[in-house]
Motif scaffolding. Structure first.
Motif, PDB file in Angstrom:
ATOM      1  N   PHE A 194      68.105  52.480  64.829  1.00 45.77           N
ATOM      2  CA  PHE A 194      67.071  53.098  65.629  1.00 45.77           C
ATOM      3  C   PHE A 194      66.045  52.037  65.986  1.00 45.77           C
ATOM      4  O   PHE A 194      65.488  51.402  65.127  1.00 45.77           O
ATOM      5  CB  PHE A 194      66.428  54.221  64.812  1.00 45.77           C
ATOM      6  N   LYS A 195      65.807  51.871  67.267  1.00 50.77           N
ATOM      7  CA  LYS A 195      64.832  50.875  67.701  1.00 50.77           C
ATOM      8  C   LYS A 195      63.883  51.523  68.700  1.00 50.77           C
ATOM      9  O   LYS A 195      64.298  52.160  69.646  1.00 50.77           O
ATOM     10  CB  LYS A 195      65.539  49.693  68.359  1.00 50.77           C
ATOM     11  N   MET A 196      62.608  51.348  68.439  1.00 52.85           N
ATOM     12  CA  MET A 196      61.594  51.908  69.320  1.00 52.85           C
ATOM     13  C   MET A 196      60.584  50.818  69.632  1.00 52.85           C
ATOM     14  O   MET A 196      60.004  50.241  68.727  1.00 52.85           O
ATOM     15  CB  MET A 196      60.902  53.077  68.633  1.00 52.85           C
ATOM     16  N   GLU A 197      60.415  50.524  70.907  1.00 50.72           N
ATOM     17  CA  GLU A 197      59.443  49.509  71.276  1.00 50.72           C
ATOM     18  C   GLU A 197      58.041  50.096  71.247  1.00 50.72           C
ATOM     19  O   GLU A 197      57.816  51.212  71.696  1.00 50.72           O
ATOM     20  CB  GLU A 197      59.779  48.958  72.657  1.00 50.72           C
ATOM     21  N   MET A 198      57.124  49.291  70.699  1.00 48.86           N
ATOM     22  CA  MET A 198      55.764  49.756  70.508  1.00 48.86           C
ATOM     23  C   MET A 198      54.836  48.560  70.483  1.00 48.86           C
ATOM     24  O   MET A 198      55.202  47.491  70.018  1.00 48.86           O
ATOM     25  CB  MET A 198      55.719  50.518  69.177  1.00 48.86           C
ATOM     26  N   PHE A 224      53.709  53.483  72.416  1.00 49.89           N
ATOM     27  CA  PHE A 224      55.162  53.408  72.426  1.00 49.89           C
ATOM     28  C   PHE A 224      55.697  53.369  73.849  1.00 49.89           C
ATOM     29  O   PHE A 224      55.047  53.836  74.786  1.00 49.89           O
ATOM     30  CB  PHE A 224      55.745  54.615  71.683  1.00 49.89           C
ATOM     31  N   ALA A 225      56.894  52.813  73.985  1.00 54.28           N
ATOM     32  CA  ALA A 225      57.513  52.673  75.303  1.00 54.28           C
ATOM     33  C   ALA A 225      57.719  54.021  75.987  1.00 54.28           C
ATOM     34  O   ALA A 225      57.723  54.102  77.209  1.00 54.28           O
ATOM     35  CB  ALA A 225      58.853  51.944  75.174  1.00 54.28           C
ATOM     36  N   ASP A 226      57.865  55.090  75.208  1.00 53.80           N
ATOM     37  CA  ASP A 226      58.075  56.414  75.802  1.00 53.80           C
ATOM     38  C   ASP A 226      56.769  57.083  76.232  1.00 53.80           C
ATOM     39  O   ASP A 226      56.755  58.228  76.656  1.00 53.80           O
ATOM     40  CB  ASP A 226      58.842  57.322  74.843  1.00 53.80           C
ATOM     41  N   GLY A 227      55.629  56.369  76.088  1.00 54.03           N
ATOM     42  CA  GLY A 227      54.346  56.909  76.514  1.00 54.03           C
ATOM     43  C   GLY A 227      53.535  57.549  75.400  1.00 54.03           C
ATOM     44  O   GLY A 227      52.414  58.019  75.634  1.00 54.03           O
TER      45      GLY A 227
END
Length: 192
Positions: A1-5, A22-25
């Motif tokens: 699991f990778k989440m850009e932040m 976070f990249a998803d807003g």
């Protein structure tokens, strides 16, 4: 699991104000205060967020003004989804209120927020025509009788230390720390 932040530790001097975007807003704030004055915090908020931006979660570590005196402005400037804060017993509220009253950054809102967060938020949001954020209390680690009783009577508003909190992507004498797990959940720990 990778989440850009992007995590920012903001230079507020004495106090704490950290953001995660976070990249998803999703926007998350950890504490929102400074002993150096509210003007600095207002400038920081305005430099990072646009008026009306959604802040999905605000985590308050403890009820000292240098960790939360920017909350009043943040609530007016942005739209806050959920505020996570340590649960305080009546005695702890008295102590936190006294500490707040002798602070050089004392404010009526913060004192009211310590005494009754829901009432302070309701009045503030009504005055500024804002939707009221949800409030979640983090209970202490110790398995005290009031902890079990609060969880059973108010499922969802009270969270045990160590419980996983889903990543928020929808809209003291007590000290909380939060960490982000690789799976995207937050884990609070409350100490007394």
């Amino acid at each position: 699991f990778k989440m850009e932040m992007v995590r920012s530790f903001l230079p507020v001097g004495q106090g704490a104000f950290y953001t995660e975007q976070f990249a998803d807003g999703t926007n998350v704030i950890y504490d929102c205060g400074s002993e150096n004055g509210i003007r600095m915090i207002k400038e920081m908020i305005k430099s990072i967020f646009h008026e009306g931006d959604i802040i999905h979660a605000v985590f308050i570590s403890h009820m000292h003004s240098d960790h939360m005196n920017g909350l009043e402005f943040l609530l007016k400037y942005c739209n806050v989804g959920t505020i996570y804060l340590p649960y305080l017993t009546p005695k702890e509220k008295q102590i936190a209120t006294l500490v707040q009253e002798v602070s050089r950054n004392a404010s009526h809102f913060i004192t009211s927020f310590i005494i009754d967060p829901m009432d302070a938020l309701e009045k503030h949001c009504r005055d500024h025509d804002k939707e009221m954020p949800r409030v979640k209390y983090i209970l202490p680690r110790e398995d005290k009788s009031y902890v079990t009783d609060l969880v059973e009577r108010n499922n969802g508003q009270f969270i045990r230390s160590g419980a996983r909190i889903p990543k928020p992507n929808t809209v003291g004498s007590c000290f909380c720390m939060f960490r982000l797990n690789p799976d995207g959940t937050f884990i609070p720990d409350s100490f007394q």
